[in-house]
Design an enzyme around this catalytic site. Structure first.
Site, PDB file in Angstrom:
ATOM      1  N   HIS A 269       0.844  -1.201   0.000  1.00  0.00           N
ATOM      2  CA  HIS A 269       0.000   0.000   0.000  1.00  0.00           C
ATOM      3  C   HIS A 269       0.883   1.257   0.000  1.00  0.00           C
ATOM      4  CE1 HIS A 269      -3.571   2.445   1.386  1.00  0.00           C
ATOM      5  NE2 HIS A 269      -2.584   3.207   1.849  1.00  0.00           N
ATOM      6  N   GLU A 270       1.822   1.304   0.939  1.00  0.00           N
ATOM      7  CA  GLU A 270       2.680   2.494   1.042  1.00  0.00           C
ATOM      8  C   GLU A 270       3.595   2.611  -0.183  1.00  0.00           C
ATOM      9  OE1 GLU A 270       1.764   4.590   3.216  1.00  0.00           O
ATOM     10  OE2 GLU A 270       0.551   3.220   4.431  1.00  0.00           O
ATOM     11  N   HIS A 273       1.754   4.552  -2.684  1.00  0.00           N
ATOM     12  CA  HIS A 273       1.839   5.992  -2.415  1.00  0.00           C
ATOM     13  C   HIS A 273       3.192   6.540  -2.882  1.00  0.00           C
ATOM     14  CE1 HIS A 273      -1.778   6.878  -0.185  1.00  0.00           C
ATOM     15  NE2 HIS A 273      -1.556   5.966   0.744  1.00  0.00           N
ATOM     16  N   GLU A 299      -4.820   7.857  -2.571  1.00  0.00           N
ATOM     17  CA  GLU A 299      -5.321   6.606  -2.000  1.00  0.00           C
ATOM     18  C   GLU A 299      -5.756   5.639  -3.104  1.00  0.00           C
ATOM     19  OE1 GLU A 299      -4.628   6.518   1.056  1.00  0.00           O
ATOM     20  OE2 GLU A 299      -5.531   4.598   1.593  1.00  0.00           O
TER      21      GLU A 299
HETATM   22 MG    MG Z   1      -2.866   5.350   2.466  1.00  0.00          MG
END
Ligand code: MG
Length: 503
Positions: A269-270, A273, A299
């Site tokens: 997830h990161e 980003h 997101e």
């Molecule tokens: Mg996030």
């Protein structure tokens, strides 16, 4: 400045002056990152003061007569290009706020939200809501004051949504939830009734050592192509990403001794980003356009990697080969076990551990509570009861303590009110990206099986989304990329297809 994107003489002057503001944001970001990774606990008071002073300086630089004059003059220019318009959009928004908000307010806000985070941490560790309530009361009161200072058309909460998603309103978020609520309730009921429903997968109980899990995370990051000269990963109590420009982005992950998906998907997830921060046009560095300004767009990219890539069957295949690194006890599991484990749906109390379906109820609950708090209809002291009632209503469960309930998230203590909806909206947006990608370069399930497929995927994201950085607001970015307005059709289709196959 030799830069092919910013040609207008006034914009060039604006950007030259902006460098001071950029530096203060940069240093504030670094101080914030350090506070969460390395700083001894008791440093928090001094860090809070430094942060408040730096925030005050940013506002003072924004209000500098010549800077205001230049921004106003640039706004009158007729022939600005899209890059220049993007710069102006972001600076105008900040300037409008700073012109309305007293500097004393900015200073107090920075101090109170810094203190809030350490009080929250203590309150959560001791499961003591009463310890947290007074500071939360102050934060909510300041939010209400801010709504009046900034002004709004229909709901005081609009001001706070707009803080995190420029141009979005309470009404927009209401409409969004109205459009997905039915599908969510239906899908969850379908899964609950399915013969294949289990509340918990045995893989979630398998233990691992932090060292082995760290190795697994790093081999996944290598596979995904993390550039170690521009990227690093640390450990924090809650995973996050901090971007400093196209050459320095840091992510964090966490380790819990078991349930490896929690550490793995947080890392991925990161990583999602981080790519957005790293891959906007390099010449955007030191300008407001570098990295992502819309939190829903941000997101949508992190959730794309987390849900659509990392929870695909193709990715389960890749992980299967490496899983043995976690220990002999993982040998007995098949790719299909891993896939099911990664996609198990079961109502739980904790937002960050939630599956793709129930996750949105966690957000909806916070959205409903925040609206009422800001409107003054819900009092902070009544918050735990209101929290529990909504958990019962949407997920059929109720926390037995505060730390698994109302105290679980850091956001409110840090003044991040109006932030949560971007998590859900971003998730729905990620499947719009998925549809476009599959149309252009083929099935993601297939792409993630090879390094060359991953490269293709990354190139697509860079050329179609990442490179624009913060040029466009949420609505315009969705239109630019998908040639359509934001809607939840793709997402509902994705959920239906995926979960009717698994369950
Ligand atoms: Mg996030």
């Amino acid at each position: 400045m030799k830069n092919i994107y910013f040609k207008n003489e006034i914009i060039k002057k604006v950007l030259e002056k902006y460098k001071v503001i950029w530096s203060l944001h940069y240093l504030n970001g670094l101080a914030g990152w350090d506070a969460r990774i390395y700083m001894p606990k008791k440093g928090i008071i001094a860090r809070g003061k430094a942060h408040a002073q730096a925030s005050k300086l940013i506002q003072q630089f924004f209000l500098d007569k010549e800077f205001v004059y230049l921004i106003n003059k640039a706004s009158e220019e007729k022939n600005l290009n899209v890059y220049e318009k993007g710069v102006l959009r972001i600076l105008r928004k900040d300037l409008d706020q700073y012109q309305k908000i007293p500097i004393k307010f900015t200073e107090k806000w920075a101090e109170i939200t810094n203190k809030g985070q350490s009080i929250w941490e203590n309150a959560k560790n001791n499961d003591d809501f009463k310890f947290f309530a007074p500071i939360l009361g102050k934060i909510i009161k300041m939010c209400q004051e801010k709504s009046e200072i900034i002004g709004y058309k229909s709901h005081p909460y609009d001001v706070h949504i707009d803080d995190f998603e420029h141009g979005m309103t309470t009404y927009d978020v209401d409409m969004y939830f109205n459009s997905i609520k039915g599908s969510l309730i239906k899908t969850l009921a379908y899964i609950n009734k399915s013969k294949k429903y289990i509340p918990k997968h045995i893989l979630s109980s398998e233990i691992y050592s932090k060292h082995e899990m760290n190795n697994l995370n790093n081999s996944v990051l290598d596979y995904l192509g993390a550039d170690r000269d521009r990227f690093r990963m640390d450990i924090s109590s809650h995973p996050f990403t901090q971007g400093f420009g196209p050459n320095d982005v840091r992510i964090t992950t966490w380790y819990h001794d078991k349930d490896f998906a929690s550490s793995l998907t947080a890392t991925i997830h990161e990583f999602g980003h981080s790519l957005y921060e790293l891959e906007s046009i390099a010449d955007f560095e030191f300008t407001p356009l570098s990295g992502g300004n819309s939190l829903s767009i941000h997101e949508s990219l992190s959730r794309f990697w987390e849900n659509i890539v990392a929870r695909s069957y193709g990715f389960a295949k890749f992980i299967h080969k490496d899983l043995i690194k976690l220990g002999e006890n993982y040998k007995k599991y098949s790719t299909s076990d891993i896939y099911k484990y990664l996609n198990i749906v079961s109502p739980g109390l904790i937002r960050v551990d939630a599956d793709e379906i129930t996750y949105h109820f966690h957000i909806l609950i916070r959205f409903e509570l925040e609206k009422e708090l800001i409107k003054g209809k819900l009092k902070v002291n009544d918050l735990p009861d209101a929290w529990n009632t909504l958990y019962k209503k949407y997920l059929g469960i109720k926390p037995l303590n505060y730390k698994d309930g109302v105290l679980q998230d850091i956001h409110w203590s840090a003044g991040l009110i109006g932030y949560f909806p971007t998590y859900s909206i971003g998730t729905a947006l990620s499947s719009i990206w998925m549809d476009l990608i599959e149309k252009d370069i083929g099935s993601i399930n297939k792409l993630v099986e090879s390094k060359s497929g991953i490269n293709k995927l990354r190139n697509w994201l860079q050329n179609n989304i990442h490179k624009y950085g913060s040029m466009y607001d949420f609505k315009d970015m969705v239109k630019k990329v998908s040639k359509n307005s934001f809607n939840t059709t793709s997402w509902k289709k994705y959920l239906k297809k995926k979960y009717s196959t698994i369950y």
